[in-house]
Design a protein around this motif. Structure first.
Motif, mmCIF file in Angstrom:
data_model
loop_
_atom_site.group_PDB
_atom_site.id
_atom_site.type_symbol
_atom_site.label_atom_id
_atom_site.label_comp_id
_atom_site.label_asym_id
_atom_site.label_seq_id
_atom_site.Cartn_x
_atom_site.Cartn_y
_atom_site.Cartn_z
ATOM 1 N N ALA A 5 0.859 79.508 75.835
ATOM 2 C CA ALA A 5 -0.115 80.701 75.615
ATOM 3 C C ALA A 5 -1.339 80.236 76.578
ATOM 4 N N SER A 6 -1.990 81.359 77.240
ATOM 5 C CA SER A 6 -3.020 81.164 77.983
ATOM 6 C C SER A 6 -4.078 82.418 77.709
ATOM 7 N N TYR A 7 -5.231 82.083 78.263
ATOM 8 C CA TYR A 7 -6.348 83.054 78.177
ATOM 9 C C TYR A 7 -7.102 82.865 79.696
ATOM 10 N N ASN A 8 -7.204 83.887 80.448
ATOM 11 C CA ASN A 8 -7.639 84.059 81.831
ATOM 12 C C ASN A 8 -7.072 82.903 82.501
ATOM 13 N N ASN A 9 -5.648 82.856 82.698
ATOM 14 C CA ASN A 9 -4.990 82.025 83.382
ATOM 15 C C ASN A 9 -5.199 80.584 83.048
ATOM 16 N N GLU A 10 -5.798 80.249 82.023
ATOM 17 C CA GLU A 10 -5.768 78.795 81.533
ATOM 18 C C GLU A 10 -5.165 78.714 80.157
ATOM 19 N N LEU A 11 -4.526 77.313 79.882
ATOM 20 C CA LEU A 11 -3.974 77.136 78.783
ATOM 21 C C LEU A 11 -4.897 77.323 77.525
ATOM 22 N N ILE A 12 -4.355 77.657 76.536
ATOM 23 C CA ILE A 12 -5.506 77.494 75.408
ATOM 24 C C ILE A 12 -5.594 76.508 74.609
ATOM 25 N N VAL A 13 -6.736 75.943 73.802
ATOM 26 C CA VAL A 13 -6.810 75.120 72.636
ATOM 27 C C VAL A 13 -6.091 75.636 71.620
ATOM 28 N N ALA A 14 -5.074 75.211 71.081
ATOM 29 C CA ALA A 14 -4.240 75.943 69.872
ATOM 30 C C ALA A 14 -4.605 75.299 68.935
ATOM 31 N N ALA A 15 -5.683 75.691 68.387
ATOM 32 C CA ALA A 15 -5.985 74.945 66.827
ATOM 33 C C ALA A 15 -5.679 75.653 65.702
ATOM 34 N N TYR A 16 -5.295 74.736 64.807
ATOM 35 C CA TYR A 16 -4.559 75.204 63.634
ATOM 36 C C TYR A 16 -5.098 74.483 62.359
ATOM 37 N N PHE A 17 -4.919 74.933 61.319
ATOM 38 C CA PHE A 17 -5.523 74.244 59.963
ATOM 39 C C PHE A 17 -4.539 74.537 58.720
ATOM 40 N N SER A 18 -4.738 73.913 57.549
ATOM 41 C CA SER A 18 -3.619 74.033 56.528
ATOM 42 C C SER A 18 -3.876 75.523 55.591
ATOM 43 N N ARG A 19 -4.724 75.773 55.155
ATOM 44 C CA ARG A 19 -4.768 76.947 54.571
ATOM 45 C C ARG A 19 -6.346 77.300 54.501
ATOM 46 N N GLY A 20 -6.304 78.884 54.792
ATOM 47 C CA GLY A 20 -7.754 79.609 54.673
ATOM 48 C C GLY A 20 -8.140 80.222 53.313
ATOM 49 N N ASP A 21 -9.199 81.037 53.523
ATOM 50 C CA ASP A 21 -9.691 81.534 52.219
ATOM 51 C C ASP A 21 -10.056 83.024 52.414
ATOM 52 N N TYR A 82 -4.971 84.140 67.710
ATOM 53 C CA TYR A 82 -5.708 83.825 68.965
ATOM 54 C C TYR A 82 -5.874 85.128 69.670
ATOM 55 N N THR A 83 -6.897 85.724 69.786
ATOM 56 C CA THR A 83 -7.521 87.033 70.192
ATOM 57 C C THR A 83 -7.268 87.156 71.889
ATOM 58 N N GLY A 84 -6.408 88.151 72.160
ATOM 59 C CA GLY A 84 -6.357 88.303 73.599
ATOM 60 C C GLY A 84 -5.639 87.453 74.478
ATOM 61 N N ILE A 85 -4.712 86.788 73.944
ATOM 62 C CA ILE A 85 -4.161 85.621 74.616
ATOM 63 C C ILE A 85 -2.857 86.338 75.287
ATOM 64 N N GLY A 86 -2.276 85.471 76.272
ATOM 65 C CA GLY A 86 -0.925 86.106 77.076
ATOM 66 C C GLY A 86 0.176 84.695 76.773
ATOM 67 N N LEU A 87 1.394 85.316 76.639
ATOM 68 C CA LEU A 87 2.460 84.242 76.435
ATOM 69 C C LEU A 87 3.182 84.508 77.570
ATOM 70 N N GLU A 88 3.583 83.277 78.317
ATOM 71 C CA GLU A 88 4.250 83.114 79.482
ATOM 72 C C GLU A 88 5.341 82.050 79.242
#
Length: 91
Positions: A5-21, A82-88
């Motif tokens: 996954a990238s944004y503006n040709n750079e790999l993203i920081v793929a943050a995640y967490f357990s459960r939202g609200d 992840y808003t506006g990302i590309g997958l390659e």
């Protein structure tokens, strides 16, 4: 396999967490730096629950339930959180 996954040709920081609200948090809300692809998005399956984790990126519980109950694919999930990302595919 082999997809990044990238944004503006750079790999993203793929943050995640357990459960939202009901909403994720933007990177800026939590860590004070604007990261365009880490914006707040709705998490319908965890609405009304208590937040477990920092709230940035993928809500693991919401993603699991979207995949299981709504048949969301991995690319639909990634592009939702992840808003506006590309997958390659790189290999």
């Amino acid at each position: 396999s082999g997809i990044v996954a990238s944004y503006n040709n750079e790999l993203i920081v793929a943050a995640y967490f357990s459960r939202g609200d009901g909403m994720t948090r933007s990177y800026k809300e939590v860590w004070k730096k604007d990261v365009p692809y880490l914006q707040s998005v709705e998490t319908s399956y965890t609405k009304g629950k208590s937040l477990s984790g920092h709230g940035v990126g993928i809500d693991a519980t919401d993603a699991y339930l979207k995949a299981k109950k709504d048949s969301w694919t991995f690319d639909q999930l990634l592009k939702h959180y992840y808003t506006g990302i590309g997958l390659e595919k790189i290999y």
